[in-house]
Design a protein around this motif. Sequence first.
Motif, PDB file in Angstrom:
ATOM      1  N   SER A  23       0.752  -0.990   0.370  1.00 17.87           N
ATOM      2  CA  SER A  23       0.281   0.214   0.179  1.00 17.87           C
ATOM      3  C   SER A  23       0.798   1.421  -0.156  1.00 17.87           C
ATOM      4  O   SER A  23       1.486   1.538   1.199  1.00 17.87           O
ATOM      5  CB  SER A  23      -0.848  -0.040   1.221  1.00 17.87           C
ATOM      6  OG  SER A  23      -1.350   1.805   1.377  1.00 17.87           O
ATOM      7  N   TRP A  24       1.496   2.175  -1.208  1.00 15.50           N
ATOM      8  CA  TRP A  24       1.960   2.580  -1.205  1.00 15.50           C
ATOM      9  C   TRP A  24       1.628   4.254  -0.440  1.00 15.50           C
ATOM     10  O   TRP A  24       0.121   4.155  -1.094  1.00 15.50           O
ATOM     11  CB  TRP A  24       2.514   3.531  -2.782  1.00 15.50           C
ATOM     12  CG  TRP A  24       3.619   2.151  -3.571  1.00 15.50           C
ATOM     13  CD1 TRP A  24       2.844   1.082  -4.251  1.00 15.50           C
ATOM     14  CD2 TRP A  24       4.473   1.668  -3.311  1.00 15.50           C
ATOM     15  NE1 TRP A  24       3.058   0.095  -4.317  1.00 15.50           N
ATOM     16  CE2 TRP A  24       4.898   0.252  -3.604  1.00 15.50           C
ATOM     17  CE3 TRP A  24       5.361   2.767  -1.854  1.00 15.50           C
ATOM     18  CZ2 TRP A  24       6.136  -0.453  -3.538  1.00 15.50           C
ATOM     19  CZ3 TRP A  24       6.833   1.810  -2.364  1.00 15.50           C
ATOM     20  CH2 TRP A  24       6.957   0.232  -2.635  1.00 15.50           C
ATOM     21  N   PRO A  25       1.907   5.028  -0.497  1.00 13.12           N
ATOM     22  CA  PRO A  25       1.031   7.046   0.064  1.00 13.12           C
ATOM     23  C   PRO A  25       1.394   7.017  -1.490  1.00 13.12           C
ATOM     24  O   PRO A  25       1.782   7.376  -2.123  1.00 13.12           O
ATOM     25  CB  PRO A  25       2.852   7.337   1.132  1.00 13.12           C
ATOM     26  CG  PRO A  25       3.695   5.940   0.873  1.00 13.12           C
ATOM     27  CD  PRO A  25       3.186   4.955   0.454  1.00 13.12           C
ATOM     28  N   THR A  26       0.357   7.705  -0.808  1.00 14.57           N
ATOM     29  CA  THR A  26      -0.902   9.196  -1.642  1.00 14.57           C
ATOM     30  C   THR A  26       0.883  10.402  -1.478  1.00 14.57           C
ATOM     31  O   THR A  26       1.893  10.295  -1.004  1.00 14.57           O
ATOM     32  CB  THR A  26      -1.462  10.040  -1.162  1.00 14.57           C
ATOM     33  OG1 THR A  26      -1.102  10.631  -0.429  1.00 14.57           O
ATOM     34  CG2 THR A  26      -2.734   9.077  -1.421  1.00 14.57           C
ATOM     35  N   ARG A  27       1.030  10.946  -2.595  1.00 17.34           N
ATOM     36  CA  ARG A  27       2.069  12.062  -3.133  1.00 17.34           C
ATOM     37  C   ARG A  27       1.999  13.241  -1.834  1.00 17.34           C
ATOM     38  O   ARG A  27       2.604  13.492  -1.004  1.00 17.34           O
ATOM     39  CB  ARG A  27       2.353  12.627  -3.570  1.00 17.34           C
ATOM     40  CG  ARG A  27       2.927  14.137  -4.106  1.00 17.34           C
ATOM     41  CD  ARG A  27       3.251  15.348  -5.174  1.00 17.34           C
ATOM     42  NE  ARG A  27       3.328  13.823  -6.292  1.00 17.34           N
ATOM     43  CZ  ARG A  27       4.176  13.952  -6.634  1.00 17.34           C
ATOM     44  NH1 ARG A  27       5.437  14.542  -6.221  1.00 17.34           N
ATOM     45  NH2 ARG A  27       4.675  13.327  -7.715  1.00 17.34           N
ATOM     46  N   LYS A  28       0.513  13.003  -0.958  1.00 11.19           N
ATOM     47  CA  LYS A  28       0.515  14.600  -0.100  1.00 11.19           C
ATOM     48  C   LYS A  28       0.908  13.845   1.270  1.00 11.19           C
ATOM     49  O   LYS A  28       1.698  14.066   2.213  1.00 11.19           O
ATOM     50  CB  LYS A  28      -1.255  14.518  -0.368  1.00 11.19           C
ATOM     51  CG  LYS A  28      -1.619  15.273   0.874  1.00 11.19           C
ATOM     52  CD  LYS A  28      -3.660  15.402   0.964  1.00 11.19           C
ATOM     53  CE  LYS A  28      -3.134  16.930   2.153  1.00 11.19           C
ATOM     54  NZ  LYS A  28      -4.909  16.178   2.788  1.00 11.19           N
ATOM     55  N   GLU A  29       1.094  12.058   1.336  1.00  9.67           N
ATOM     56  CA  GLU A  29       1.068  11.711   2.325  1.00  9.67           C
ATOM     57  C   GLU A  29       2.666  11.597   2.431  1.00  9.67           C
ATOM     58  O   GLU A  29       3.015  12.065   3.315  1.00  9.67           O
ATOM     59  CB  GLU A  29       0.142  10.097   2.726  1.00  9.67           C
ATOM     60  CG  GLU A  29      -0.924   9.813   3.100  1.00  9.67           C
ATOM     61  CD  GLU A  29      -1.262   8.578   2.546  1.00  9.67           C
ATOM     62  OE1 GLU A  29      -2.371   8.241   3.107  1.00  9.67           O
ATOM     63  OE2 GLU A  29      -0.235   7.899   1.944  1.00  9.67           O
ATOM     64  N   LEU A  30       3.046  11.044   1.606  1.00  8.99           N
ATOM     65  CA  LEU A  30       4.477  11.475   1.631  1.00  8.99           C
ATOM     66  C   LEU A  30       5.352  12.716   1.820  1.00  8.99           C
ATOM     67  O   LEU A  30       6.439  12.384   2.299  1.00  8.99           O
ATOM     68  CB  LEU A  30       5.246  10.877   0.260  1.00  8.99           C
ATOM     69  CG  LEU A  30       6.634  10.890  -0.168  1.00  8.99           C
ATOM     70  CD1 LEU A  30       7.009   9.243   0.915  1.00  8.99           C
ATOM     71  CD2 LEU A  30       7.163   9.885  -1.272  1.00  8.99           C
ATOM     72  N   THR A  31       5.156  13.793   1.621  1.00 11.63           N
ATOM     73  CA  THR A  31       5.313  14.539   1.695  1.00 11.63           C
ATOM     74  C   THR A  31       5.499  15.208   2.809  1.00 11.63           C
ATOM     75  O   THR A  31       6.148  15.681   4.196  1.00 11.63           O
ATOM     76  CB  THR A  31       4.618  15.939   0.928  1.00 11.63           C
ATOM     77  OG1 THR A  31       4.435  16.272  -0.687  1.00 11.63           O
ATOM     78  CG2 THR A  31       5.213  17.968   1.176  1.00 11.63           C
ATOM     79  N   ARG A  32       3.903  14.945   3.770  1.00 16.32           N
ATOM     80  CA  ARG A  32       3.902  14.965   5.066  1.00 16.32           C
ATOM     81  C   ARG A  32       4.735  14.093   6.148  1.00 16.32           C
ATOM     82  O   ARG A  32       5.015  14.689   7.580  1.00 16.32           O
ATOM     83  CB  ARG A  32       2.430  15.012   5.367  1.00 16.32           C
ATOM     84  CG  ARG A  32       1.603  15.009   6.767  1.00 16.32           C
ATOM     85  CD  ARG A  32       0.244  14.873   7.341  1.00 16.32           C
ATOM     86  NE  ARG A  32      -0.222  15.666   7.085  1.00 16.32           N
ATOM     87  CZ  ARG A  32      -2.017  15.028   6.212  1.00 16.32           C
ATOM     88  NH1 ARG A  32      -1.870  14.187   5.905  1.00 16.32           N
ATOM     89  NH2 ARG A  32      -2.528  16.483   5.675  1.00 16.32           N
TER      90      ARG A  32
END
Length: 64
Positions: A23-32
């Motif tokens: 389950s890969w993180p979204t770009r927003k989650e990765l940035t956070r």
Amino acid sequence: MADGVKGIGKFFRDVVQEMKRVSWPTRKELTRYTLVVLGTVLFITVFFAIVDFGISTLVRELLG
């Protein structure tokens, strides 16, 4: 030797299959998450710099 080659092939097929399940993180989650890690590292760096400065000042005063 053929069993070793087959084993390596199976290993890589299994790796590809498992990577599809991740389950890969979204770009927003990765940035956070990245900002949280950088903030934590910055906080710890400042904390240990202050502690180091305090201890070195104390030792300097004690040794005179």
